[in-house]
Motif scaffolding. Structure first.
Motif, PDB file in Angstrom:
ATOM      1  N   UNK A   1       0.830  -1.204   0.000  1.00  0.00           N
ATOM      2  CA  UNK A   1       0.000   0.000   0.000  1.00  0.00           C
ATOM      3  C   UNK A   1       0.867   1.257   0.000  1.00  0.00           C
ATOM      4  N   UNK A   2       1.946   1.233   0.822  1.00  0.00           N
ATOM      5  CA  UNK A   2       2.836   2.394   0.901  1.00  0.00           C
ATOM      6  C   UNK A   2       3.500   2.645  -0.448  1.00  0.00           C
ATOM      7  N   UNK A   3       3.893   1.538  -1.114  1.00  0.00           N
ATOM      8  CA  UNK A   3       4.534   1.684  -2.425  1.00  0.00           C
ATOM      9  C   UNK A   3       3.594   2.340  -3.422  1.00  0.00           C
ATOM     10  N   UNK A   4       2.328   1.942  -3.348  1.00  0.00           N
ATOM     11  CA  UNK A   4       1.319   2.505  -4.251  1.00  0.00           C
ATOM     12  C   UNK A   4       1.151   4.010  -4.002  1.00  0.00           C
ATOM     13  N   UNK A   5       1.086   4.361  -2.712  1.00  0.00           N
ATOM     14  CA  UNK A   5       0.929   5.774  -2.350  1.00  0.00           C
ATOM     15  C   UNK A   5       2.147   6.558  -2.824  1.00  0.00           C
ATOM     16  N   UNK A   6       3.329   5.990  -2.630  1.00  0.00           N
ATOM     17  CA  UNK A   6       4.568   6.662  -3.044  1.00  0.00           C
ATOM     18  C   UNK A   6       4.578   6.895  -4.554  1.00  0.00           C
ATOM     19  N   UNK A   7       4.156   5.872  -5.291  1.00  0.00           N
ATOM     20  CA  UNK A   7       4.115   5.972  -6.750  1.00  0.00           C
ATOM     21  C   UNK A   7       3.160   7.098  -7.165  1.00  0.00           C
ATOM     22  N   UNK A   8       2.021   7.116  -6.477  1.00  0.00           N
ATOM     23  CA  UNK A   8       1.015   8.145  -6.738  1.00  0.00           C
ATOM     24  C   UNK A   8       1.573   9.547  -6.457  1.00  0.00           C
ATOM     25  N   UNK A   9       2.304   9.653  -5.338  1.00  0.00           N
ATOM     26  CA  UNK A   9       2.883  10.947  -4.978  1.00  0.00           C
ATOM     27  C   UNK A   9       3.965  11.381  -5.975  1.00  0.00           C
ATOM     28  N   UNK A  10       4.749  10.408  -6.447  1.00  0.00           N
ATOM     29  CA  UNK A  10       5.767  10.714  -7.460  1.00  0.00           C
ATOM     30  C   UNK A  10       5.110  11.302  -8.694  1.00  0.00           C
ATOM     31  N   UNK A  11       3.998  10.678  -9.105  1.00  0.00           N
ATOM     32  CA  UNK A  11       3.278  11.156 -10.290  1.00  0.00           C
ATOM     33  C   UNK A  11       2.781  12.577 -10.078  1.00  0.00           C
ATOM     34  N   UNK A  12       2.208  12.820  -8.878  1.00  0.00           N
ATOM     35  CA  UNK A  12       1.688  14.156  -8.564  1.00  0.00           C
ATOM     36  C   UNK A  12       2.826  15.174  -8.590  1.00  0.00           C
ATOM     37  N   UNK A  13       3.940  14.816  -7.936  1.00  0.00           N
ATOM     38  CA  UNK A  13       5.068  15.749  -7.821  1.00  0.00           C
ATOM     39  C   UNK A  13       5.708  16.043  -9.175  1.00  0.00           C
ATOM     40  N   UNK A  14       5.739  15.033 -10.035  1.00  0.00           N
ATOM     41  CA  UNK A  14       6.403  15.237 -11.325  1.00  0.00           C
ATOM     42  C   UNK A  14       5.610  16.153 -12.247  1.00  0.00           C
ATOM     43  N   UNK A  15       4.321  16.314 -11.953  1.00  0.00           N
ATOM     44  CA  UNK A  15       3.494  17.174 -12.811  1.00  0.00           C
ATOM     45  C   UNK A  15       3.731  18.652 -12.528  1.00  0.00           C
ATOM     46  N   UNK A  16       4.338  18.963 -11.398  1.00  0.00           N
ATOM     47  CA  UNK A  16       4.564  20.372 -11.054  1.00  0.00           C
ATOM     48  C   UNK A  16       6.035  20.709 -11.212  1.00  0.00           C
ATOM     49  N   UNK A  17       6.289  21.655 -12.091  1.00  0.00           N
ATOM     50  CA  UNK A  17       7.669  22.055 -12.372  1.00  0.00           C
ATOM     51  C   UNK A  17       8.272  22.764 -11.156  1.00  0.00           C
ATOM     52  N   UNK A  18       9.407  22.302 -10.701  1.00  0.00           N
ATOM     53  CA  UNK A  18      10.088  22.979  -9.597  1.00  0.00           C
ATOM     54  C   UNK A  18       9.742  22.426  -8.228  1.00  0.00           C
ATOM     55  N   UNK A  19       8.844  21.437  -8.175  1.00  0.00           N
ATOM     56  CA  UNK A  19       8.495  20.829  -6.879  1.00  0.00           C
ATOM     57  C   UNK A  19       9.517  19.732  -6.571  1.00  0.00           C
ATOM     58  N   UNK A  20      10.237  19.892  -5.475  1.00  0.00           N
ATOM     59  CA  UNK A  20      11.310  18.951  -5.141  1.00  0.00           C
ATOM     60  C   UNK A  20      10.839  17.774  -4.296  1.00  0.00           C
ATOM     61  N   UNK A  21       9.796  17.969  -3.529  1.00  0.00           N
ATOM     62  CA  UNK A  21       9.381  16.839  -2.710  1.00  0.00           C
ATOM     63  C   UNK A  21       8.160  17.093  -1.851  1.00  0.00           C
ATOM     64  N   UNK A  22       7.555  15.982  -1.436  1.00  0.00           N
ATOM     65  CA  UNK A  22       6.397  16.026  -0.549  1.00  0.00           C
ATOM     66  C   UNK A  22       6.704  15.109   0.622  1.00  0.00           C
ATOM     67  N   UNK A  23       6.523  15.593   1.842  1.00  0.00           N
ATOM     68  CA  UNK A  23       6.743  14.716   2.991  1.00  0.00           C
ATOM     69  C   UNK A  23       5.540  14.760   3.922  1.00  0.00           C
ATOM     70  N   UNK A  24       5.186  13.598   4.419  1.00  0.00           N
ATOM     71  CA  UNK A  24       4.134  13.474   5.431  1.00  0.00           C
ATOM     72  C   UNK A  24       4.827  13.167   6.743  1.00  0.00           C
ATOM     73  N   UNK A  25       4.609  13.991   7.733  1.00  0.00           N
ATOM     74  CA  UNK A  25       5.242  13.760   9.028  1.00  0.00           C
ATOM     75  C   UNK A  25       4.193  13.883  10.133  1.00  0.00           C
ATOM     76  N   UNK A  26       4.575  13.459  11.336  1.00  0.00           N
ATOM     77  CA  UNK A  26       3.671  13.729  12.457  1.00  0.00           C
ATOM     78  C   UNK A  26       4.029  15.114  13.019  1.00  0.00           C
ATOM     79  N   UNK A  27       3.416  15.506  14.102  1.00  0.00           N
ATOM     80  CA  UNK A  27       3.591  16.873  14.600  1.00  0.00           C
ATOM     81  C   UNK A  27       4.986  17.130  15.183  1.00  0.00           C
TER      82      UNK A  27
END
Lengths: 124, 89
Positions: A1-27
């Motif tokens: 499931x995590x791999x699928x989410x990561x793949x999805x996030x890669x796709x989202x991130x690659x569509x935006x020029x200049x976006x270096x990364x997305x991170x999900x963290x706790x508080x």
């Protein structure tokens, strides 16, 4: 499931020029899911930087404008967008020319991922 | 501060065929919208204008027209501002 989410996030991130990364963290800034390119600045994805956001939103709520949803920091070389998805924090790291409007519009796509990850945090 | 922009948007929306209009800055952040235009689309509108401009880098900024069965959306970038107008067909 995590791999699928990561793949999805890669796709989202690659569509935006200049976006270096997305991170999900706790508080506390502990990373749960991280999708970053090599160009992402190291300090921006460190726990101490991300946990500062939590302090900032606590202060922001005292302004009487309600709950803080998004915090945008613009630096000379980078732009950081942080979204409050209680109990998680989503951090976007982008370069100076990146389209912030496009990042903010990602919120609807990020929400289902954040809510599924939030379940794991609350279980722990 | 935004009185001038508000006035321009009101003038645009006076046309009965216009459904709405939206203006965004270089970073894709909405600086004003009126009518049916949604604030959340400002990022995509700026991105479309920037991408299309790359097709002919030496010519002046193009007008992009997106059309569906009942409305059209015209997008143009001028300096740092990108504008979009939604019209009935």
């Amino acid at each position: 499931m995590v791999e699928e989410i990561k793949k999805n996030l890669y796709e989202i991130a690659s569509k935006i020029e200049g976006l270096y990364g997305i991170t999900f963290t706790d508080r506390d800034g502990v990373p749960l899911l991280k999708v970053t390119s090599e160009s992402a600045p190291e300090p921006a994805i460190k726990p101490n930087f991300i946990s500062t956001f939590c302090l900032a939103i606590d202060q922001g709520s005292k302004l009487g404008l309600g709950k803080t949803n998004t915090l945008i920091c613009t630096y000379s070389q980078y732009q950081i967008v942080q979204m409050n998805k209680h109990p998680l924090v989503v951090t976007f790291v982008a370069n100076q020319q990146c389209n912030l409007g496009q990042i903010l519009a990602l919120e609807a796509q990020i929400d289902p991922i954040a809510s599924s990850l939030a379940l794991t945090v609350t279980e722990i | 501060m935004e009185n001038n922009l508000d006035r321009v948007m009101e003038e645009i929306c006076l046309d009965p065929a216009v459904l709405g209009c939206l203006f965004a800055d270089q970073q894709g952040l909405c600086i004003g919208s009126k009518g049916q235009a949604s604030n959340e689309t400002s990022g995509y509108i700026t991105a479309i204008a920037n991408q299309v401009a790359k097709l002919e880098p030496n010519s002046k900024m193009p007008v992009v027209t997106l059309e569906n069965e009942n409305q059209i959306c015209m997008i143009q970038k001028a300096d740092t501002i990108t504008g979009a107008i939604y019209k009935k067909l």
